[in-house]
Design a protein around this motif. Structure first.
Motif, short mmCIF file in Angstrom:
data_model
loop_
_atom_site.label_atom_id
_atom_site.label_comp_id
_atom_site.label_asym_id
_atom_site.label_seq_id
_atom_site.Cartn_x
_atom_site.Cartn_y
_atom_site.Cartn_z
N ARG A 17 1.16 -1.56 4.24
CA ARG A 17 2.17 -2.35 3.55
C ARG A 17 3.47 -1.57 3.54
NH1 ARG A 17 4.73 -6.97 2.29
NH2 ARG A 17 6.16 -6.54 0.61
N ALA A 24 4.65 2.06 2.10
CA ALA A 24 3.99 2.41 0.84
C ALA A 24 2.51 2.67 1.04
CB ALA A 24 4.19 1.29 -0.18
N GLY A 47 0.54 4.91 -3.49
CA GLY A 47 0.10 3.73 -2.75
C GLY A 47 -1.17 3.09 -3.26
N SER A 49 -1.87 1.44 -6.20
CA SER A 49 -1.68 0.09 -6.74
C SER A 49 -1.25 -0.89 -5.65
CB SER A 49 -0.64 0.11 -7.87
OG SER A 49 -1.16 0.76 -9.01
N THR A 50 -0.50 -0.40 -4.67
CA THR A 50 -0.14 -1.25 -3.52
C THR A 50 -1.40 -1.70 -2.80
OG1 THR A 50 1.99 -0.13 -3.23
CG2 THR A 50 1.11 -1.31 -1.33
N ASN A 53 -3.13 -4.37 -4.89
CA ASN A 53 -2.41 -5.65 -4.86
C ASN A 53 -2.55 -6.35 -3.51
OD1 ASN A 53 -1.45 -5.67 -7.53
ND2 ASN A 53 0.25 -4.32 -7.01
N CYS A 54 -2.64 -5.56 -2.44
CA CYS A 54 -2.90 -6.16 -1.12
C CYS A 54 -4.30 -6.77 -1.09
CB CYS A 54 -2.78 -5.11 -0.03
SG CYS A 54 -1.08 -4.57 0.34
N LEU A 59 0.21 -8.98 -2.72
CA LEU A 59 1.18 -8.48 -1.74
C LEU A 59 0.66 -8.80 -0.34
CD1 LEU A 59 2.16 -4.90 -3.04
CD2 LEU A 59 3.65 -6.90 -2.95
N GLY A 216 0.96 7.16 0.41
CA GLY A 216 0.47 6.03 1.20
C GLY A 216 -0.55 6.36 2.26
#
Length: 310
Positions: A17, A24, A47, A49-50, A53-54, A59, A216
């Motif tokens: 992402r 990230a 990275g 939480s990214t 969320n993906c 996201l 990330g």
């Protein structure tokens, strides 16, 4: 409430992402077995939480794809993935009672009223809040509010529960209590859980496997024992509590290795170090034992940690 796990594996294939030119999350590749508890561990901005969320569909991906039992799910909207989510700030509706908060997702999915009442009662019973059903979130403690958020997630009977720093707003005593509660629910319900945290102790005590992230990029994936005792690199070692990093020379090999540190020789476990040559010696304070005459040293800082000094 029956076990909710009804799939074999969830595979994240090199998911990435980016935000503009900034990546990230880069090439996270892991297969999560149904019923497994996986913790994404790292400091703020790494990275984790990214990634969550993906996985949740909040996201979009800029690379890779996600499969559940061989079927792509990254193309599905969040509501069709069948996941439950527990947020850091609880995300409860203050104007709704506890039971109405827990029932909210079921109502959105148009579950029948009798089934909704049954699931809400079961979920509140599991988190030991059956007698608080008529109260409002503002009348509950922080720990009780987090239990409501967990009950709302498990009432959906999700295939996967995603937890984003769920204990970070609680005090130390409540964090320990809720940690045990989360593990109990995971085991009782046969949940598959992906858990984001920056707290090493949380990850070690809860997870079956830990994914350590930095900027990330995955640094190591392993069991708590592997990540704690045999870190893959200097960053993981530092993050997992090795307070001292020293340049050293390995002398000889095998299960026990001798290290030459500025003329002083110390023996320790090799942890895969080469037989000879330059290495970095990672040392925790409680790993050191003084033997024989010892060595000359200067104590610069003493910290009181209750059970031990560091």
């Amino acid at each position: 409430m029956p076990p909710t796990q009804h799939f074999r594996e969830l595979a994240l294939h090199k998911i990435s992402r980016s935000f503009g030119a900034h990546a990230a999350l880069r090439d996270l590749d892991i297969t999560i077995v149904g019923g497994e508890f996986v913790a994404l561990l790292g400091p703020s901005g790494c990275g984790k939480s990214t990634a969550l969320n993906c996985l949740a569909g909040l996201l979009p991906l800029t690379g890779g794809f996600i499969e559940q039992d061989g079927k792509r799910i990254d193309v599905l909207p969040p509501e069709r993935r069948g996941f439950g989510m527990v947020f850091q700030n609880y995300a409860l509706f203050p104007h709704m009672s506890v039971e109405r908060n827990v029932a909210f997702g079921l109502r959105m999915r148009k579950v029948s009223r009798p089934e909704t009442r049954k699931r809400v009662a079961q979920a509140l019973g599991l988190v030991q809040l059956g007698d608080q059903a008529k109260k409002f979130p503002g009348q509950l403690s922080g720990g009780q509010q987090q239990r409501v958020a967990i009950a709302r997630a498990v009432a959906l009977e999700p295939s996967v529960v995603l937890m984003d720093e769920p204990l970070s707003n609680l005090d130390a005593k409540l964090r320990i209590e809720m940690r045990g509660e989360i593990r109990r629910l995971h085991q009782t319900l046969g949940l598959t859980t992906v858990y984001v945290t920056h707290d090493q102790e949380e990850a070690l005590s809860l997870a079956d496997r830990i994914v350590v992230l930095r900027e990330g990029v995955v640094q190591q994936i392993g069991t708590p024992e592997e990540v704690y005792a045999a870190p893959a690199n200097q960053y993981v070692a530092s993050f997992m509590g090795f307070r001292t990093m020293l340049n050293a020379t390995a002398v000889g090999g095998g299960e026990v290795i001798t290290l030459d540190i500025a003329g002083t020789r110390l023996a320790g476990k090799s942890a895969g170090a080469p037989n000879t040559g330059p290495v970095i010696a990672a040392i925790r304070p409680d790993d050191v034992e003084v033997a024989g005459q010892g060595v000359d040293a200067v104590i610069e800082v003493v910290e009181y940690h209750g059970r031990k000094l560091a």
